[in-house]
Scaffold this motif. Sequence first.
Motif, PDB file in Angstrom:
ATOM      1  N   ILE A 123       1.858  -1.318   0.419  1.00 51.15           N
ATOM      2  CA  ILE A 123      -0.036   0.324   0.309  1.00 51.15           C
ATOM      3  C   ILE A 123       0.649   1.359   0.043  1.00 51.15           C
ATOM      4  N   GLY A 124       1.341   1.432  -0.876  1.00 53.40           N
ATOM      5  CA  GLY A 124       2.301   2.757  -1.374  1.00 53.40           C
ATOM      6  C   GLY A 124       3.320   2.294  -0.645  1.00 53.40           C
ATOM      7  N   SER A 125       4.449   3.464  -0.567  1.00 52.02           N
ATOM      8  CA  SER A 125       6.135   3.089  -0.614  1.00 52.02           C
ATOM      9  C   SER A 125       5.832   2.647   1.068  1.00 52.02           C
ATOM     10  N   MET A 126       5.267   3.256   1.915  1.00 49.29           N
ATOM     11  CA  MET A 126       5.801   3.218   3.306  1.00 49.29           C
ATOM     12  C   MET A 126       4.271   2.860   4.101  1.00 49.29           C
ATOM     13  N   LEU A 132       9.137  -0.108   5.847  1.00 45.87           N
ATOM     14  CA  LEU A 132       9.596   1.757   6.232  1.00 45.87           C
ATOM     15  C   LEU A 132      10.986   0.963   7.969  1.00 45.87           C
ATOM     16  N   ILE A 133      10.616   0.049   7.654  1.00 45.48           N
ATOM     17  CA  ILE A 133      11.952  -0.521   8.775  1.00 45.48           C
ATOM     18  C   ILE A 133      12.970  -0.607   7.593  1.00 45.48           C
ATOM     19  N   TYR A 134      12.739  -0.881   6.251  1.00 44.88           N
ATOM     20  CA  TYR A 134      13.848  -1.825   5.668  1.00 44.88           C
ATOM     21  C   TYR A 134      14.562   0.309   5.066  1.00 44.88           C
ATOM     22  N   PHE A 135      13.225   1.649   4.809  1.00 44.59           N
ATOM     23  CA  PHE A 135      13.861   2.092   4.983  1.00 44.59           C
ATOM     24  C   PHE A 135      14.938   2.729   5.557  1.00 44.59           C
ATOM     25  N   LEU A 136      14.422   3.016   7.113  1.00 42.67           N
ATOM     26  CA  LEU A 136      15.235   3.619   7.169  1.00 42.67           C
ATOM     27  C   LEU A 136      17.226   2.805   8.458  1.00 42.67           C
ATOM     28  N   GLN A 137      16.834   1.442   7.560  1.00 42.83           N
ATOM     29  CA  GLN A 137      18.576   1.231   6.961  1.00 42.83           C
ATOM     30  C   GLN A 137      18.967   1.037   6.307  1.00 42.83           C
ATOM     31  N   GLN A 138      18.175   1.606   5.765  1.00 40.37           N
ATOM     32  CA  GLN A 138      18.847   2.096   3.809  1.00 40.37           C
ATOM     33  C   GLN A 138      19.463   4.046   4.252  1.00 40.37           C
ATOM     34  N   ARG A 139      18.740   4.481   5.030  1.00 41.17           N
ATOM     35  CA  ARG A 139      18.875   5.436   5.575  1.00 41.17           C
ATOM     36  C   ARG A 139      19.523   6.351   5.704  1.00 41.17           C
ATOM     37  N   PHE A 140      19.464   5.497   7.354  1.00 47.38           N
ATOM     38  CA  PHE A 140      20.723   5.714   8.608  1.00 47.38           C
ATOM     39  C   PHE A 140      20.812   4.592   8.866  1.00 47.38           C
ATOM     40  N   ALA A 141      21.681   4.594   7.922  1.00 46.67           N
ATOM     41  CA  ALA A 141      22.426   3.090   7.970  1.00 46.67           C
ATOM     42  C   ALA A 141      23.570   2.881   9.329  1.00 46.67           C
ATOM     43  N   GLY A 142      24.120   3.821   9.467  1.00 50.92           N
ATOM     44  CA  GLY A 142      25.121   3.848  10.774  1.00 50.92           C
ATOM     45  C   GLY A 142      23.953   4.252  12.462  1.00 50.92           C
ATOM     46  N   LYS A 143      23.270   4.777  12.129  1.00 51.38           N
ATOM     47  CA  LYS A 143      22.589   5.491  13.316  1.00 51.38           C
ATOM     48  C   LYS A 143      21.504   4.239  13.833  1.00 51.38           C
TER      49      LYS A 143
END
Length: 495
Positions: A123-126, A132-143
Amino acid sequence: MFAVLDIGKTNKKTIILDSELKIVAQKKISLDEYEAGGLRLEQPEEVFNWFIESLAEFAKDFTIESIAVTTQGASLVCLDAEDRIVLPPVAYTNDGGEEFDQEFFARFGAKDELQRETLTASIGSMINCAKLIYFLQQRFAGKFAEVAQILFYPQFFVNRLCGAKVAEPTYLGCHTYLYDAKNNGYSRIASELGIRELLPERIVSPWEQVGRIKPELAERTGISPQCIITAGIHDSNSSLLPYIITSEDDFILNSTGTWCVLMHRSKVAELQDSELGKTIFYNFDAFASPVKTAVFMGGREYAVYSKIIEEVHGCKGMPDLAVELYQNVLTARDFFFIPSVEVGVGILPDSKPGVYAGGQFYSLSSLEEPGVAKEVFADYERSFAALNCSLAAQSKIAIDYAGAAVDTQMFVEGGFRKNSAYCQLLAELYPQAKIFTTNLEEATAIGAGIIAKAAYENTDPYIAKSLINIEKTRICPLGLRDTALYVQRFVELST
């Protein structure tokens, strides 16, 4: 007394209910998402602080014995080892882009494969927590390495209230890709994301007593430190709960708003090949029973097109139902509103948004061109009649996907229950069914109140059955003809 924190996408409410589950007081605030760092973010800390301030005010007049939290879907919070928010609370309205989507499905499985396996629709992108979790893993890999706990949105507030870290089936099982319904546990996607150990170990019933309010919050609010905190519940399932405990017959809840959500309790949880790729999935209700769900953006479509029609004519408001006019629209079958205003979303994902009128298709974008909307919507009353007929046709498709029999009871709640033409058309489409509009205001809060009461009395939600009085108004067919043929033509034009 019971307190409910009811968190919608924009509006947040603190609601106090008495022992009979009557609402005796409430406060509301608008706290929308905001933009920072190129992302749209939620405001969980601000919401929680406002809730505590509201409780402190209410505690002067009411003895609050139990608290329940219900929230919008597709939201979560990442905490560090000290229970501090460690990553931005990214809203599901963000768009990761086509490349991100392709990468997710290439890694974890094709859309149809995942839909069949996890009973989750894309349903949509996120609007899928795994994405959503995968996006966070990619966008904030170090954190992301600092994340010690991932909590779904209701359970974040539960954690803030009492320190508990739990999950429950209504949120875990609602289009997340993270739920294994067969085993009432986490799916392989959770393991392959590498987050299995970051998710709560305990999956409990929404009404379980997961703790007592923290001493410092009890002191701050004036609430007894013995106040019970429940596990929390997803908002759609919260609004479904009053109907479950009061209905002995098979029923569908047609909850209408920006999203029209058709929910039908089922004995099995299984999707057919024809349903894959559409926004059809299974929720899991407060009792962890499967709820077949079909959704489309009916309220959004109505808002977009009614605004255009009203601007063309310089007036507002939907005309009253005129039987002869509606019969003409149904019989002529030359005026349709084709879904969806959000491309690729809903039960007809391959359709192109626009209007079919007089043998010609006008795309939604073309209606912005000079003179086009004035030509298409020259007749104010007929335009609204066609809009209602098209929304009813789309509802018919969704209701059938949700598994309704010809005589299944139907309850219409939300914004469309006040649209008499829409409700009348549903009655024409299901002449053997008992179709009702209901008076249940604040159904989501009432459902959460049931949870709070069940926890306080250490029993299950059926304790509240005799307290819930849902007034129902029967919608009877007028005898309009050609409704089935109108739906058939609507499907032909939308696929």
